[in-house]
Design a protein around this motif. Sequence first.
Motif, mmCIF file in Angstrom:
data_model
loop_
_atom_site.group_PDB
_atom_site.id
_atom_site.type_symbol
_atom_site.label_atom_id
_atom_site.label_comp_id
_atom_site.label_asym_id
_atom_site.label_seq_id
_atom_site.Cartn_x
_atom_site.Cartn_y
_atom_site.Cartn_z
ATOM 1 N N HIS A 18 0.828 -1.198 0.000
ATOM 2 C CA HIS A 18 0.000 0.000 0.000
ATOM 3 C C HIS A 18 0.864 1.250 0.000
ATOM 4 O O HIS A 18 1.888 1.311 0.681
ATOM 5 N N ALA A 19 0.450 2.244 -0.793
ATOM 6 C CA ALA A 19 1.096 3.560 -0.777
ATOM 7 C C ALA A 19 0.004 4.612 -0.853
ATOM 8 O O ALA A 19 -0.961 4.472 -1.602
ATOM 9 N N ASN A 20 0.168 5.668 -0.058
ATOM 10 C CA ASN A 20 -0.808 6.750 -0.021
ATOM 11 C C ASN A 20 -0.230 8.008 -0.647
ATOM 12 O O ASN A 20 0.894 8.400 -0.352
ATOM 13 N N PHE A 21 -1.024 8.630 -1.526
ATOM 14 C CA PHE A 21 -0.667 9.920 -2.110
ATOM 15 C C PHE A 21 -1.847 10.868 -1.923
ATOM 16 O O PHE A 21 -2.663 11.052 -2.825
ATOM 17 N N GLY A 22 -1.968 11.436 -0.745
ATOM 18 C CA GLY A 22 -3.051 12.369 -0.477
ATOM 19 C C GLY A 22 -4.410 11.694 -0.571
ATOM 20 O O GLY A 22 -4.747 10.826 0.242
ATOM 21 N N GLN A 23 -5.187 12.070 -1.568
ATOM 22 C CA GLN A 23 -6.536 11.542 -1.755
ATOM 23 C C GLN A 23 -6.584 10.360 -2.721
ATOM 24 O O GLN A 23 -7.659 9.954 -3.159
ATOM 25 N N VAL A 24 -5.415 9.824 -3.044
ATOM 26 C CA VAL A 24 -5.309 8.645 -3.910
ATOM 27 C C VAL A 24 -4.446 7.607 -3.204
ATOM 28 O O VAL A 24 -3.384 7.932 -2.666
ATOM 29 N N ASP A 25 -4.905 6.357 -3.189
ATOM 30 C CA ASP A 25 -4.128 5.252 -2.635
ATOM 31 C C ASP A 25 -3.873 4.223 -3.728
ATOM 32 O O ASP A 25 -4.731 3.999 -4.594
ATOM 33 N N VAL A 26 -2.707 3.594 -3.668
ATOM 34 C CA VAL A 26 -2.362 2.511 -4.586
ATOM 35 C C VAL A 26 -2.139 1.255 -3.754
ATOM 36 O O VAL A 26 -1.367 1.262 -2.798
ATOM 37 N N ILE A 27 -2.838 0.184 -4.108
ATOM 38 C CA ILE A 27 -2.780 -1.056 -3.344
ATOM 39 C C ILE A 27 -2.529 -2.207 -4.305
ATOM 40 O O ILE A 27 -3.130 -2.257 -5.383
ATOM 41 N N ARG A 28 -1.653 -3.117 -3.924
ATOM 42 C CA ARG A 28 -1.496 -4.373 -4.667
ATOM 43 C C ARG A 28 -1.898 -5.501 -3.735
ATOM 44 O O ARG A 28 -1.365 -5.613 -2.623
ATOM 45 N N ILE A 94 -6.655 1.161 -7.347
ATOM 46 C CA ILE A 94 -6.496 2.599 -7.141
ATOM 47 C C ILE A 94 -7.749 3.101 -6.436
ATOM 48 O O ILE A 94 -8.860 2.984 -6.951
ATOM 49 N N LYS A 95 -7.549 3.634 -5.258
ATOM 50 C CA LYS A 95 -8.650 4.161 -4.452
ATOM 51 C C LYS A 95 -8.615 5.688 -4.539
ATOM 52 O O LYS A 95 -7.589 6.308 -4.268
ATOM 53 N N ILE A 96 -9.744 6.290 -4.951
ATOM 54 C CA ILE A 96 -9.809 7.729 -5.181
ATOM 55 C C ILE A 96 -10.886 8.334 -4.293
ATOM 56 O O ILE A 96 -12.032 7.868 -4.290
ATOM 57 N N ASP A 97 -10.535 9.377 -3.582
ATOM 58 C CA ASP A 97 -11.497 10.063 -2.732
ATOM 59 C C ASP A 97 -12.678 10.562 -3.558
ATOM 60 O O ASP A 97 -12.508 11.146 -4.639
ATOM 61 N N ARG A 98 -13.864 10.325 -3.056
ATOM 62 C CA ARG A 98 -15.079 10.666 -3.801
ATOM 63 C C ARG A 98 -15.189 12.163 -4.081
ATOM 64 O O ARG A 98 -15.514 12.578 -5.200
ATOM 65 N N LEU A 99 -14.921 12.982 -3.069
ATOM 66 C CA LEU A 99 -15.054 14.427 -3.249
ATOM 67 C C LEU A 99 -14.085 14.941 -4.300
ATOM 68 O O LEU A 99 -14.453 15.765 -5.150
ATOM 69 N N LEU A 100 -12.846 14.457 -4.283
ATOM 70 C CA LEU A 100 -11.860 14.861 -5.284
ATOM 71 C C LEU A 100 -12.350 14.535 -6.682
ATOM 72 O O LEU A 100 -12.312 15.379 -7.592
ATOM 73 N N LEU A 101 -12.826 13.319 -6.879
ATOM 74 C CA LEU A 101 -13.242 12.901 -8.217
ATOM 75 C C LEU A 101 -14.461 13.685 -8.690
ATOM 76 O O LEU A 101 -14.503 14.155 -9.840
ATOM 77 N N GLU A 102 -15.437 13.852 -7.827
ATOM 78 C CA GLU A 102 -16.669 14.504 -8.256
ATOM 79 C C GLU A 102 -16.466 15.998 -8.491
ATOM 80 O O GLU A 102 -17.047 16.569 -9.419
ATOM 81 N N GLN A 103 -15.615 16.645 -7.693
ATOM 82 C CA GLN A 103 -15.316 18.047 -7.942
ATOM 83 C C GLN A 103 -14.551 18.226 -9.255
ATOM 84 O O GLN A 103 -14.810 19.170 -10.005
ATOM 85 N N THR A 104 -13.625 17.306 -9.550
ATOM 86 C CA THR A 104 -12.882 17.378 -10.804
ATOM 87 C C THR A 104 -13.809 17.161 -11.995
ATOM 88 O O THR A 104 -13.709 17.861 -13.013
ATOM 89 N N ALA A 105 -14.731 16.204 -11.886
ATOM 90 C CA ALA A 105 -15.696 15.952 -12.962
ATOM 91 C C ALA A 105 -16.544 17.187 -13.236
ATOM 92 O O ALA A 105 -16.761 17.565 -14.397
ATOM 93 N N GLN A 106 -17.006 17.831 -12.187
ATOM 94 C CA GLN A 106 -17.809 19.041 -12.362
ATOM 95 C C GLN A 106 -16.976 20.152 -12.990
ATOM 96 O O GLN A 106 -17.458 20.899 -13.847
ATOM 97 N N GLY A 107 -15.709 20.251 -12.578
ATOM 98 C CA GLY A 107 -14.829 21.260 -13.141
ATOM 99 C C GLY A 107 -14.574 21.056 -14.625
ATOM 100 O O GLY A 107 -14.333 22.015 -15.363
ATOM 101 N N LEU A 108 -14.635 19.814 -15.067
ATOM 102 C CA LEU A 108 -14.452 19.493 -16.484
ATOM 103 C C LEU A 108 -15.749 19.609 -17.274
ATOM 104 O O LEU A 108 -15.769 19.346 -18.473
ATOM 105 N N GLY A 109 -16.830 19.976 -16.598
ATOM 106 C CA GLY A 109 -18.106 20.156 -17.284
ATOM 107 C C GLY A 109 -18.867 18.885 -17.541
ATOM 108 O O GLY A 109 -19.784 18.862 -18.374
#
Length: 220
Positions: A18-28, A94-109
């Motif tokens: 496991h490795a954590n990068f802020g609001q993203v985690d990588v797991i094998r 790859i685990k992605i924080d929900r708020l990060l993903l949804e805010q980015t999606a909205q920002g991309l229209g």
Amino acid sequence: PHKLSLLKARTLQSCVRHANFGQVDVIRLGYGAHVRIQPDDLVDYYLIQIPQYGQATVRCGGEEVDSVPGVASVLSPNAEIDMSWQASNEQIMIKIDRLLLEQTAQGLGLDTLASGVHFPAKFECHKSVSWQLMLRYLVDCARNSLTMQRSPLLIRQLEQLVVTTLLGEHPPIQQAGLHRVRSTILPRHIKQVENYLHEHIDQPINLDVLAAQAQVSVRT
């Protein structure tokens, strides 16, 4: 939290990295045995599962995916999930924080459903060169996570790289019949950027240059 059941009488030989990068985690992860996995609802995150070996059957909501190397599964929040992993199955997740993903999606229209962003469960990631390049870089970062974690700026950029690559290469489900019409009245800084792009279409342009032209921050 999840329920894990052995489907055949065999000792678990689990291995997790496991490795954590802020609001993203990588797991094998590999279980070393044929198992059934029934997670609780994913409330706060999205999970992309990418088999490196073996096979898994993944049911997410009303979809079922036969997941093998090259065919990933994308699990969205609040969907009922039931999975069967073969003994040889080993996955990068790859685990992605929900708020990060949804805010980015909205920002991309991107149009989102009332309950948030929902992805098709099946992702044929082997067809996307951009995804493969991003994943290789992410795994390299995971191998050197202690070095990466010293730089908050690099971590923020890595978060955005992962999320924008996913949204670009595996777009979420859009609301049926909803077509967003662009307003003819643009904010001043957006109009400045648009004019600059048209005037310099033959030149290499990056985000820093656009932010300077608009006199706003890169984040804006």
